[in-house]
Design a protein around this motif. Structure first.
Motif, PDB file in Angstrom:
ATOM      1  N   MET A  97       3.561   0.778 -46.969  1.00 57.65           N
ATOM      2  CA  MET A  97       2.251   1.242 -47.287  1.00 57.65           C
ATOM      3  C   MET A  97       1.478   1.255 -45.804  1.00 57.65           C
ATOM      4  SD  MET A  97      -0.519  -0.601 -49.697  1.00 57.65           S
ATOM      5  CE  MET A  97      -0.243  -2.142 -49.397  1.00 57.65           C
ATOM      6  N   ILE A  98       0.341   2.237 -45.789  1.00 55.95           N
ATOM      7  CA  ILE A  98      -0.075   2.427 -44.520  1.00 55.95           C
ATOM      8  C   ILE A  98      -1.676   2.847 -44.981  1.00 55.95           C
ATOM      9  CG2 ILE A  98       0.442   4.796 -44.736  1.00 55.95           C
ATOM     10  CD1 ILE A  98       0.455   4.848 -41.680  1.00 55.95           C
ATOM     11  N   ASP A  99      -2.673   2.696 -44.007  1.00 56.21           N
ATOM     12  CA  ASP A  99      -4.190   2.922 -44.272  1.00 56.21           C
ATOM     13  C   ASP A  99      -4.251   4.146 -43.787  1.00 56.21           C
ATOM     14  OD1 ASP A  99      -4.207   1.593 -41.641  1.00 56.21           O
ATOM     15  OD2 ASP A  99      -6.328   1.204 -42.168  1.00 56.21           O
ATOM     16  N   ILE A 100      -5.001   5.026 -44.401  1.00 58.03           N
ATOM     17  CA  ILE A 100      -5.190   6.507 -43.768  1.00 58.03           C
ATOM     18  C   ILE A 100      -6.415   6.460 -42.973  1.00 58.03           C
ATOM     19  CG2 ILE A 100      -5.507   8.928 -44.356  1.00 58.03           C
ATOM     20  CD1 ILE A 100      -4.573   8.217 -47.378  1.00 58.03           C
ATOM     21  N   SER A 101      -6.037   6.396 -41.655  1.00 57.23           N
ATOM     22  CA  SER A 101      -7.104   6.436 -40.511  1.00 57.23           C
ATOM     23  C   SER A 101      -6.909   7.890 -39.897  1.00 57.23           C
ATOM     24  CB  SER A 101      -6.784   5.618 -39.513  1.00 57.23           C
ATOM     25  OG  SER A 101      -5.412   5.218 -39.113  1.00 57.23           O
ATOM     26  N   ASP A 102      -5.659   8.371 -39.605  1.00 55.75           N
ATOM     27  CA  ASP A 102      -5.621   9.746 -38.995  1.00 55.75           C
ATOM     28  C   ASP A 102      -5.728  10.933 -39.823  1.00 55.75           C
ATOM     29  OD1 ASP A 102      -5.405   8.064 -36.738  1.00 55.75           O
ATOM     30  OD2 ASP A 102      -3.349   8.173 -36.682  1.00 55.75           O
ATOM     31  N   GLY A 103      -5.728  10.684 -41.158  1.00 56.83           N
ATOM     32  CA  GLY A 103      -5.670  11.623 -42.160  1.00 56.83           C
ATOM     33  C   GLY A 103      -4.466  11.765 -42.756  1.00 56.83           C
ATOM     34  N   LEU A 104      -4.248  12.100 -44.136  1.00 55.72           N
ATOM     35  CA  LEU A 104      -3.175  11.878 -44.995  1.00 55.72           C
ATOM     36  C   LEU A 104      -1.889  12.613 -44.117  1.00 55.72           C
ATOM     37  CD1 LEU A 104      -1.946  11.222 -47.670  1.00 55.72           C
ATOM     38  CD2 LEU A 104      -2.477  13.511 -48.681  1.00 55.72           C
ATOM     39  N   ALA A 105      -2.122  13.931 -43.498  1.00 56.60           N
ATOM     40  CA  ALA A 105      -1.103  14.778 -43.118  1.00 56.60           C
ATOM     41  C   ALA A 105      -0.506  13.837 -42.011  1.00 56.60           C
ATOM     42  CB  ALA A 105      -1.309  15.851 -42.390  1.00 56.60           C
ATOM     43  N   ALA A 106      -1.161  13.099 -41.028  1.00 59.91           N
ATOM     44  CA  ALA A 106      -0.491  12.440 -39.994  1.00 59.91           C
ATOM     45  C   ALA A 106      -0.041  11.317 -40.389  1.00 59.91           C
ATOM     46  CB  ALA A 106      -1.654  12.291 -38.929  1.00 59.91           C
TER      47      ALA A 106
END
Ligand code: ADP
Ligand code: MG
Length: 322
Positions: free
Chosen positions: A210-219
């Motif tokens: 899991m990760i939270d989307i801070s840089d944008g989904l693509a990144a």
């Protein structure tokens, strides 16, 4: 710390501060911060004391926000700056599969502002902290000649065990909470960190990564794939696009915004297909959940759109305008 009402010499020159004492300010925070058995000692001593949870591990996240980079004080209310300073850390704890327990707030206040900036900013922190049962257990307060800088540290506990970016397996479904894109028009200051959603996920299934989307989904898909040593195929037609992305934009531009804008602070996670379909059946939260792709043994990140497969660059997806 530098007293709020100080006028004095520092190693870097003379500094002027606010009119009321630092002690008053800290006492006023202390009265409003609540209590928890997990925080036997909070504000007021040289260090806070936190209790160990049953998991025996703690999660710790730190994020610094700077005026002009992460917010603009001439546009955002100080309460919202405080709120965001805490929220980004709650989001990181959620992304580890944990629940936040205590927060520590360090602020560098511009001398050109009065004490009301400190008060309003802290109120924004305290209001969000209350919503998530987080105790403001300490911090540091300084005045300087530069712009506002906040740095929040949050300590949390895993819901059972912690989830890392590195556990995605080929065949897993990739899923996201909420919807993506357009956050910078205002949502980045007001988003709900997915703490409750993370706890529900941990209860229902085995979350592999899991990760939270801070840089944008693509990144962030790239970050997760790299750490897990896998590839990813994203279904461009399945990506939930936020209502903050203008509906009159061309569909390709809307997709690009959802993939690249960033600051969504939604959860992106990998689960076994059985668990993924179970989540879609048993998910009780109001926050939407959807499948956006598949983890592959083949390395690299790809985007499938209208049946065509193309590479998904880490910098976000760009398209040729014809
Ligand atoms: P010390 O000099 O020992 O570091 P301080 O005078 O800086 O202590 O702080 C006194 C107490 O107030 C400590 O418990 C500290 O964590 C807390 N504190 C200071 N500033 C803040 C703040 N902005 N928010 C929350 N707690 C704070
Ligand atoms: Mg001390």
């Amino acid at each position: 710390m530098m007293p709020l009402d100080s006028t004095g010499d520092t190693p870097c020159g003379r500094i002027t501060g606010m009119s009321r004492s630092e002690f008053d300010f800290i006492e006023s925070i202390r009265r409003r911060t609540g209590s928890s058995p997990l925080v036997p000692l909070g504000i007021g001593d040289d260090a806070a004391v936190l209790a160990n949870g049953p998991a025996g591990e703690s999660l710790v996240a730190v994020d610094m926000l700077m005026d002009g980079t992460h917010f603009r004080l001439d546009e955002a209310a100080p309460e919202l700056v405080g709120r965001k300073s805490l929220a980004v850390n709650l989001s990181d704890i959620a992304a580890m599969g944990g629940r936040p327990v205590a927060a520590f707030l360090a602020i560098a206040l511009p001398a050109s502002h009065g004490r009301s900036l400190a008060e309003r900013l802290t109120q924004g922190v305290l209001d969000l902290a209350r919503d998530y049962d987080v105790i403001l257990a300490g911090g540091d307060t300084n005045v300087w000649s530069g712009p506002l800088v906040t740095c929040v540290t949050v300590v949390g506990q895993p819901n059972g065990r912690s989830v890392q970016r590195s556990g995605a397996k080929p065949g897993d479904w990739l899923m996201v909470t909420g919807s993506l894109g357009g956050s910078l028009t205002g949502r980045h200051l007001r988003f709900e960190p997915r703490v409750r959603e993370a706890a529900l996920l941990m209860e229902l299934v085995e979350v592999h990564a899991m990760i939270d989307i801070s840089d944008g989904l693509a990144a962030d898909v790239h970050h997760l794939a790299r750490e897990s040593n896998v590839g990813v195929t994203i279904d461009g037609d399945a990506i939930p696009i936020s209502a903050d992305v203008p509906s009159d934009l061309p569909p390709e531009e809307r997709l690009r915004r959802a993939l690249s804008d960033g600051e969504d602070f939604e959860l992106l996670f990998a689960v076994a297909p059985d668990d993924g379909s179970r989540l879609l059946r048993e998910w009780t939260s109001e926050t939407p959940l959807c499948r956006v792709g598949t983890v592959t043994a083949e390395a690299g990140c790809r985007l499938v759109r209208n049946g065509n497969v193309e590479p998904l660059p880490e910098t976000g997806w760009t398209h040729e305008l014809s």
